[in-house]
Design an enzyme around this catalytic site. Structure first.
Site, PDB file in Angstrom:
ATOM      1  N   GLU A   1       0.856  -1.184   0.000  1.00  0.00           N
ATOM      2  CA  GLU A   1       0.000   0.000   0.000  1.00  0.00           C
ATOM      3  C   GLU A   1       0.895   1.238   0.000  1.00  0.00           C
ATOM      4  O   GLU A   1       1.852   1.287   0.764  1.00  0.00           O
ATOM      5  CB  GLU A   1      -0.901   0.031   1.229  1.00  0.00           C
ATOM      6  CG  GLU A   1      -1.890   1.179   1.156  1.00  0.00           C
ATOM      7  CD  GLU A   1      -2.905   1.203   2.315  1.00  0.00           C
ATOM      8  OE1 GLU A   1      -2.747   0.436   3.271  1.00  0.00           O
ATOM      9  OE2 GLU A   1      -3.837   2.004   2.233  1.00  0.00           O
TER      10      GLU A   1
ATOM     11  N   ALA B   1       1.703   0.138  10.651  1.00  0.00           N
ATOM     12  CA  ALA B   1       1.459  -1.276  10.393  1.00  0.00           C
ATOM     13  C   ALA B   1       0.601  -1.407   9.146  1.00  0.00           C
ATOM     14  O   ALA B   1       0.085  -0.409   8.649  1.00  0.00           O
ATOM     15  CB  ALA B   1       0.755  -1.923  11.577  1.00  0.00           C
ATOM     16  N   MET B   2       0.455  -2.633   8.669  1.00  0.00           N
ATOM     17  CA  MET B   2      -0.249  -2.849   7.401  1.00  0.00           C
ATOM     18  C   MET B   2      -1.136  -4.079   7.463  1.00  0.00           C
ATOM     19  O   MET B   2      -0.705  -5.139   7.906  1.00  0.00           O
ATOM     20  CB  MET B   2       0.795  -2.971   6.282  1.00  0.00           C
ATOM     21  CG  MET B   2       0.200  -3.177   4.923  1.00  0.00           C
ATOM     22  SD  MET B   2      -0.813  -1.735   4.421  1.00  0.00           S
ATOM     23  CE  MET B   2      -2.038  -2.566   3.423  1.00  0.00           C
TER      24      MET B   2
ATOM     25  N   ASN C   1      -2.353  -6.311   5.362  1.00  0.00           N
ATOM     26  CA  ASN C   1      -2.345  -7.351   4.329  1.00  0.00           C
ATOM     27  C   ASN C   1      -3.212  -8.542   4.743  1.00  0.00           C
ATOM     28  O   ASN C   1      -3.138  -8.999   5.878  1.00  0.00           O
ATOM     29  CB  ASN C   1      -0.924  -7.853   4.114  1.00  0.00           C
ATOM     30  CG  ASN C   1       0.077  -6.735   4.081  1.00  0.00           C
ATOM     31  OD1 ASN C   1      -0.002  -5.863   3.235  1.00  0.00           O
ATOM     32  ND2 ASN C   1       0.997  -6.735   5.043  1.00  0.00           N
TER      33      ASN C   1
ATOM     34  N   GLU D   1      -5.417  -2.992  12.580  1.00  0.00           N
ATOM     35  CA  GLU D   1      -5.080  -3.800  11.398  1.00  0.00           C
ATOM     36  C   GLU D   1      -6.004  -5.011  11.308  1.00  0.00           C
ATOM     37  O   GLU D   1      -6.441  -5.386  10.221  1.00  0.00           O
ATOM     38  CB  GLU D   1      -3.613  -4.236  11.426  1.00  0.00           C
ATOM     39  CG  GLU D   1      -2.601  -3.095  11.562  1.00  0.00           C
ATOM     40  CD  GLU D   1      -2.805  -1.926  10.611  1.00  0.00           C
ATOM     41  OE1 GLU D   1      -3.340  -2.136   9.511  1.00  0.00           O
ATOM     42  OE2 GLU D   1      -2.427  -0.790  10.985  1.00  0.00           O
TER      43      GLU D   1
HETATM   44  N1  TRP Z   1      -3.147   0.849   5.704  1.00  0.00           N
HETATM   45  C1  TRP Z   1      -2.134   1.141   6.686  1.00  0.00           C
HETATM   46  C2  TRP Z   1      -2.895   1.415   7.958  1.00  0.00           C
HETATM   47  O1  TRP Z   1      -3.241   0.556   8.673  1.00  0.00           O
HETATM   48  C3  TRP Z   1      -1.289   2.306   6.289  1.00  0.00           C
HETATM   49  C4  TRP Z   1       0.067   2.036   5.740  1.00  0.00           C
HETATM   50  C5  TRP Z   1       0.923   1.085   6.117  1.00  0.00           C
HETATM   51  C6  TRP Z   1       0.767   2.800   4.773  1.00  0.00           C
HETATM   52  N2  TRP Z   1       2.086   1.198   5.420  1.00  0.00           N
HETATM   53  C7  TRP Z   1       2.033   2.227   4.613  1.00  0.00           C
HETATM   54  C8  TRP Z   1       0.462   3.916   4.025  1.00  0.00           C
HETATM   55  C9  TRP Z   1       2.977   2.758   3.735  1.00  0.00           C
HETATM   56  C10 TRP Z   1       1.399   4.451   3.132  1.00  0.00           C
HETATM   57  C11 TRP Z   1       2.651   3.866   2.994  1.00  0.00           C
HETATM   58  O2  TRP Z   1      -3.330   2.441   8.265  1.00  0.00           O
HETATM   59 ZN    ZN Z   2      -5.513   1.628   8.606  1.00  0.00          ZN
END
Ligand code: TRP
Ligand code: ZN
Length: 864
Positions: A118, A259-260, A262, A295
């Site tokens: 992302e 954090a992300m 996925n 997340e």
């Molecule tokens: N979607 C992630 C969140 O929980 C945001 C995010 C994670 C993100 N890594 C990133 C956005 C790198 C831009 C670049 O909010």
């Molecule tokens: Zn988020």
């Protein structure tokens, strides 16, 4: 290259099936993709796939290797030509994860492979339709050296694994849920892993894994526990169940964000996952809990229902922040959570909304989507959901949420789809509410009173207004949900009546430019609180007198209102002092008296009091001043802290005379008492040397990281050799722990006395590196955001320091550079001299900047 919301068109082809084959190696990872293309648009015969920094090896269409007569290649794309109704495409590329310092796409962190896709990172892995509305079913094969990369992970369930020969092994993953590329993830490396099981309410067993750096498993248990509580909470509160047989969380040290989410494989910045009492503060624990929940909650608000395009980012982020805030409120203390969230909103989102980077929660244009992961999208986005809940009522909101999940499951949705799920009673009401997503700027709500002693009627005249923001001059009124309650002059609750019904609290919506609300039964002019609980992101101005505000801060039954009015009183006192007019501000003795009352309340909550008696930071005061002088504001704050410290000396001594709370306990009372002790140290530190003994004793006796940091922060303000000794004791103990050392770095970068010099020294410390975002932020982010006295130094030295760092950082990691530079967004509030320094610094960075990320933010900042 501006992208506009109005230009959205669906892609000409769909990619229902994707097979990826990774042969991992640090310098030359080979990625082979096999895509099934299906035509959507009957006139189409070509499709442009995005790709960056890829070496193309070969392209095959329907089993035939093809040449440039069947494709066009640019630096950022691969266009396939002459396609029919369907096609099987195979693309082979080579990438170098080891050289990836931008940390987007596939990269290496601490010798382990991980991904961040992302928003547009997947295009650095292979050519693809790298956009959120292209949902595909992924099958992924990962192969790597067995000894160095024993753990292999990707989204979905593991269907196969085994030996691949030559000391290598492989695993195959199938994710049955179609997803866009930004949710793709892959991890390979040596981890310490802890496992657990969660059984969903329909009886499905889910295997849970948390994977961390070797030796760190002891710091992963809190996150695992938070995950299980999140899974249960989403079932109980939103009826959302998990939908795969496995769920994994991986911690990495090098990460651009928090954090992300996925699918089935969340990847975390280790600073938001690892926590034990020795190394993490209470605030860190609460952040880990919140982000683990955030997340996880994305599995529904983001993954099962994803985004049609990036303009809808707030659909998943605002909603998910709202959900994590509700979770934290249920896990901890609701009023404290609200105060925490509003304080963050005012400290970061209000300035953003008031400056050159202002944009609506749903922007209508951008250059780089990565620059729109803003406080407005996240935090104001959450506030807008809270506004909707208030407008609809708890039940109407809950019904609408279920309808939203049911109607949009498996799709890439828009904010219009979200709004359509709620019953607002009329089209006009829905459109009015939708404006919250479309208008930038923080509305100001004003309230003036009139009282008729003869009839006992009180009239509240309300107005709302909004200033123009960049590119948006016309603003329509917004529906603002109010919770109104009254006190009499002695602080007793007054149940006045509105429309004939007497009530202690009235829930009303104010949705025009001006209105009058009438209440009956007031023998004298009452003291109203109109935004109890703060359920709308607005600024409030009232005609309450100083005396009335003192009554309100001492007696309103709503803790948020007591805190807020107390903050206002303290800020007025500090601003008057900074202006050399201490006499015209509210008297500190009376403020202190009202605050002392908090200790006597039957519902005394130490965590609340810790926040109530802590005056606003210099950064907060800057936002309330025209042409602020940070040094004068700091001096005024010190004055005020000294006065409060002296006035609350008995309460402080009583607290420190008690045995310290259990250093391992995370219950409300233990966290609250530590926060209270920390605030006492903060107030006392304004006395300088005189308080050094108290701070040193606290440092020596600290039983966990919360107490150590509270004492160190106090010592940082006192300065002198005691501080330097404490710093070196701390460094000796923690030098091999990067997360703790981040705290050591940022603490010094925030030191108000000599922060600039300290930062210059820290930059050449052997443990400093711009390549690690946490470390870069711990020094330059902390300095630019949380050391206003030094950052806004009159001679421009603070701006220069940050500018130099940004010039070095941009080629390494543009995303992080573009985030740190935002600290300049308030530059136009300052005097001409500071503005000239800031402008010169920004122009220097702009001239050197290579990335679109950094250029977009600076250009807009300078223009605004
Ligand atoms: N979607 C992630 C969140 O929980 C945001 C995010 C994670 C993100 N890594 C990133 C956005 C790198 C831009 C670049 O909010
Ligand atoms: Zn988020």
């Amino acid at each position: 290259m501006t992208v506009h919301l109005r230009d959205y068109t669906a892609p000409a082809y769909e990619i229902p099936e994707t097979h990826l084959d990774f042969s991992l190696s640090p310098e030359a990872t080979r990625v082979i993709s096999r895509l099934k293309l299906v035509r959507r648009d009957k006139d189409a015969d070509r499709i442009t796939l995005q790709g960056e920094k890829l070496v193309l090896n070969s392209v095959a269409i329907d089993g035939q290797t093809v040449g440039t007569d069947r494709y066009e290649l640019t630096d950022t794309s691969l266009t396939l030509l002459g396609l029919g109704e369907t096609a099987e495409v195979e693309i082979s590329v080579t990438i170098a994860p080891k050289d990836n310092t931008a940390l987007m796409g596939l990269y290496m962190s601490g010798g382990r492979y991980c991904t961040q896709c992302e928003a547009e990172g997947f295009r650095r892995i292979t050519y693809f339709l790298d956009r959120p509305d292209c949902l595909s079913r992924f099958t992924v094969r990962v192969e790597a050296d067995k000894d160095n990369f024993p753990t292999l992970l990707s989204n979905g369930d593991t269907v196969e694994n085994g030996d691949a020969g030559n000391g290598r092994h492989y695993a195959v993953f199938v994710d049955p849920h179609p997803k866009p590329t930004y949710l793709f993830a892959l991890v390979a490396g040596a981890f310490d892993s802890i496992f657990d099981t969660f059984t969903t309410r329909s009886g499905q067993a889910v295997k849970l894994g948390v994977h961390v750096d070797p030796g760190q498993a002891g710091r992963a248990h809190f996150a695992m526990d938070a995950l299980k509580r999140s899974m249960k909470w989403d079932e109980d509160v939103f009826q959302r169940e998990y939908d795969l047989a496995e769920f994994h969380i991986v911690a990495v040290r090098d990460f651009n964000f928090g954090a992300m989410e996925n699918k089935g494989l969340n990847i975390f910045n280790s600073s938001l996952l690892l926590a034990d009492a020795d190394t993490a503060t209470d605030a860190d624990f609460l952040n880990v809990e919140r982000v683990v929940a955030h997340e996880y909650f994305h599995n529904w608000s983001g993954n099962r229902i994803t985004l049609r395009d990036w303009f809808q980012l707030c659909l998943k982020e605002g909603l998910t922040v709202y959900r994590d805030q509700e979770f934290s409120s249920d896990m901890r203390s609701r009023p404290l959570q609200r105060i925490h969230d509003v304080q963050g909103l005012r400290a970061i989102q209000f300035p953003e909304d008031d400056g050159p980077l202002a944009h609506p929660p749903r922007p209508s244009e951008f250059e780089t989507i990565e620059n729109f992961y803003t406080s407005t999208v996240y935090n104001k986005g959450a506030e807008v959901v809270r506004v909707l809940r208030e407008l609809l009522g708890a039940e109407g909101f809950a019904e609408g949420m279920q309808r939203y999940f049911d109607d949009n499951d498996g799709t890439a949705a828009t904010l219009e789809d979200f709004m359509a799920a709620f019953d607002f009673g009329s089209v006009e009401a829905r459109e009015a509410a939708f404006r919250w997503y479309q208008q930038a700027g923080t509305p100001t709500l004003t309230m003036k009173r009139a009282h008729d002693a003869g009839t006992g009627e009180v009239t509240l005249t309300l107005t709302q207004s909004q200033k123009p923001t960049p590119g948006q001059t016309d603003k329509a009124p917004l529906p603002i949900p109010l919770r109104i309650g009254f006190l009499d002059s002695a602080g007793q609750v007054l149940p006045l009546s509105n429309d004939g019904t007497a009530s202690e609290e009235h829930h009303l919506t104010f949705d025009s430019a001006e209105t009058q609300l009438r209440f009956d039964g007031a023998a004298e002019m009452p003291i109203p609180a109109i935004l109890r609980g703060f359920n709308a992101p607005v600024k409030v101005e009232t005609d309450l007198t100083q005396d009335e505000k003192l009554v309100q801060m001492a007696h309103d039954p709503d803790p948020f209102t007591r805190w807020d009015t107390g903050q206002l009183m303290m800020a007025e006192a500090m601003l008057a002092r900074a202006d050399g007019k201490a006499q015209s501000g509210p008297p500190l003795e009376r403020i202190a008296e009202a605050l002392a009352g908090e200790f006597q309340r039957a519902d005394f909550e130490p965590g609340f009091v810790a926040r109530a008696i802590r005056p606003a930071s210099v950064s907060e005061l800057i936002m309330q001043t025209h042409t602020p002088d940070p040094a004068a504001l700091f001096a005024a704050q010190l004055d005020t802290r000294r006065a409060l410290s002296a006035a609350l000396a008995d309460q402080r001594e009583a607290e420190f005379a008690r045995p310290a709370p259990d250093p391992q306990s995370l219950d409300n009372d233990a966290i609250g008492r530590r926060a209270l002790r920390s605030t006492f140290l903060f107030l006392a530190a304004a006395e300088g040397e005189a308080s050094a003994d108290l701070a040193l004793k606290a440092f020596r006796e600290a039983g966990n990281m919360t107490d150590s940091m509270a004492a160190l922060r106090a010592l940082a303000e006192i300065g002198g050799p005691a501080f330097d000794r404490a710093l070196s004791t701390f460094e000796t103990r923690w030098k091999s722990d990067p997360l703790v050392m981040d705290k050591w770095f940022s603490l010094q970068a925030m030191a108000p006395q000599d922060g600039t010099e300290r930062v210059r020294k820290l930059a050449s410390h052997p443990l400093f590196s711009l390549k690690n975002p946490n470390r870069a932020r711990s020094v330059y982010g902390a300095f630019a955001n949380a050391n206003p006295v030094c950052f806004h130094a009159e001679d421009g030295s603070g701006y220069d320091l940050v500018a130099e760092a940004l010039i070095q950082l941009d080629p390494i990691n543009p995303g992080t550079a573009a985030r740190i530079v935002r600290s300049f967004e308030t530059w136009k509030r300052f005097d001409n001299n500071r503005q000239a320094h800031a402008r010169a610094a920004l122009e220097r960075v702009l001239a050197a900047a290579k990335s679109t990320n950094l250029k977009e933010v600076i250009t807009k900042t300078l223009r605004g």
